[in-house]
Design a protein around this motif. Structure first.
Motif, short mmCIF file in Angstrom:
data_model
loop_
_atom_site.label_atom_id
_atom_site.label_comp_id
_atom_site.label_asym_id
_atom_site.label_seq_id
_atom_site.Cartn_x
_atom_site.Cartn_y
_atom_site.Cartn_z
N ALA A 32 -11.71 -35.83 23.21
CA ALA A 32 -10.60 -35.14 22.54
C ALA A 32 -11.07 -34.52 21.23
N GLU A 34 -9.11 -33.29 17.59
CA GLU A 34 -7.89 -33.20 16.79
C GLU A 34 -8.10 -32.18 15.68
N THR A 105 -3.81 -31.88 19.05
CA THR A 105 -4.93 -32.56 19.70
C THR A 105 -5.13 -32.07 21.13
N SER A 107 -6.40 -33.32 24.08
CA SER A 107 -6.67 -34.72 24.40
C SER A 107 -7.25 -34.95 25.78
N ARG A 134 -18.14 -31.13 19.29
CA ARG A 134 -17.39 -32.39 19.39
C ARG A 134 -18.38 -33.52 19.10
N TYR A 137 -16.56 -38.93 20.39
CA TYR A 137 -15.72 -38.92 21.58
C TYR A 137 -14.34 -38.37 21.26
N SER A 138 -13.81 -38.74 20.11
CA SER A 138 -12.55 -38.18 19.62
C SER A 138 -12.83 -37.59 18.24
N TYR A 164 -13.46 -37.42 10.34
CA TYR A 164 -13.41 -38.71 11.04
C TYR A 164 -13.28 -39.83 10.02
N GLY A 225 -15.63 -43.69 23.69
CA GLY A 225 -14.20 -43.92 23.75
C GLY A 225 -13.81 -45.38 23.84
#
Length: 287
Positions: A32, A34, A105, A107, A134, A137-138, A164, A225
């Motif tokens: 994902a 954001e 997001t 996602s 990216r 992972y998020s 982050y 994740g």
């Protein structure tokens, strides 16, 4: 000689657990991205321009918006579909409204390399970032739009900053380590393993294994994740138990009236594993 063997065992274990793991099953969360904003003064839509022409269910737009787009989403879809990126990045039909207090997001299967493209409905203007990746992972990016003129004729360049929550992750790791160490030392009390001759081995062993375990959990969550982390958690705890059982069995000789070192390792790790599961459900931010 025994101390050197124990130290070598702990070092090898720590290095092994510090390597992040990946989950390949097509289930659970997907990568994902954001997008957070600051300085927005009006309505704004956002998308990610990808270098690929297709990612999972996402693909290039046709002549009309798909049926699953609501009527109020059509203007943004048409604006993004009409945008031509100079580097050949593509609109793959993911879009969302974004506000300073409501990040957007992507996602499900977000692209690895992308640009963030903003569209301002009131003026029809655009703002676009440089090429980004990216990195986690998020991944989370923050874009300051306070200096953007929505009415400008050409797409304006804006800068995205990684945002982050590394401090939060570090705090969670520290809290988990301290609580786990406290539980394992508490269980050592009825086993008679809190004497000075035992305490040094307990502290060094737990320092190595618990830090390695928690670092591995953090790295796995960061790169692969939360699902991968929870799937690996029992396996990592089992590895910790085996290492600690070997170390305690070699370092502590079973004594009359005292619990066996291997039993202590099992009880201590079972308790710390249960504590981790409980904390993960009670305070998800710690993981």
């Amino acid at each position: 000689m025994l101390k050197k063997r124990l130290l070598s065992l702990l070092v090898c274990f720590a290095l092994a657990l510090a390597v992040p793991f990946a989950a390949f099953a097509d289930m659970g969360p997907k990568p994902a991205v954001e997008v957070q904003t600051a300085g927005l003064s009006g309505e704004c839509w956002v998308t990610l321009l990808a270098e690929q022409t297709s990612i999972g269910p996402w693909n290039l737009p046709g002549s009309e918006p798909p049926d699953w787009f609501a009527a109020e989403e059509h203007p943004a879809w048409e604006a993004f579909a009409a945008f031509e990126d100079g580097d050949g990045y593509h609109f793959l039909q993911w879009q969302a409204q974004v506000r300073d207090d409501a990040p957007a997001t992507w996602s499900y299967m977000a692209p690895k390399h992308f640009k963030i493209l903003f569209w301002f409905p009131e003026s029809g203007g655009y703002a676009v970032t440089e090429t980004l990746d990216r990195y986690a992972y998020s991944a989370v990016y923050r874009v300051d739009l306070s200096g953007v003129d929505p009415a400008a004729g050409e797409a304006q360049a804006v800068t995205a900053q990684k945002n982050y929550d590394y401090a939060g992750e570090a705090l969670g790791l520290a809290v988990r380590f301290v609580l786990t160490l406290a539980v394992e030392l508490l269980i050592a009390l009825p086993f008679g393993y809190l004497k000075r001759s035992h305490l040094r081995v307990l502290l060094i062993t737990n320092l190595a294994t618990q830090l390695a375990l928690n670092l591995a959990l953090n790295l796995t969550c960061y790169f692969s994740g939360a699902l991968a982390m929870w799937l690996l958690y029992p396996l990592l705890e089992l590895a910790v138990f085996i290492v600690e059982a070997v170390v305690f069995r070699l370092a502590f000789k079973p004594q009359a009236g005292k619990g066996h070192p291997v039993l202590y390792a099992f009880m201590a790790n079972a308790a710390s594993y249960a504590l981790g599961l409980w904390l993960g459900n009670l305070v998800p931010a710690l993981f």
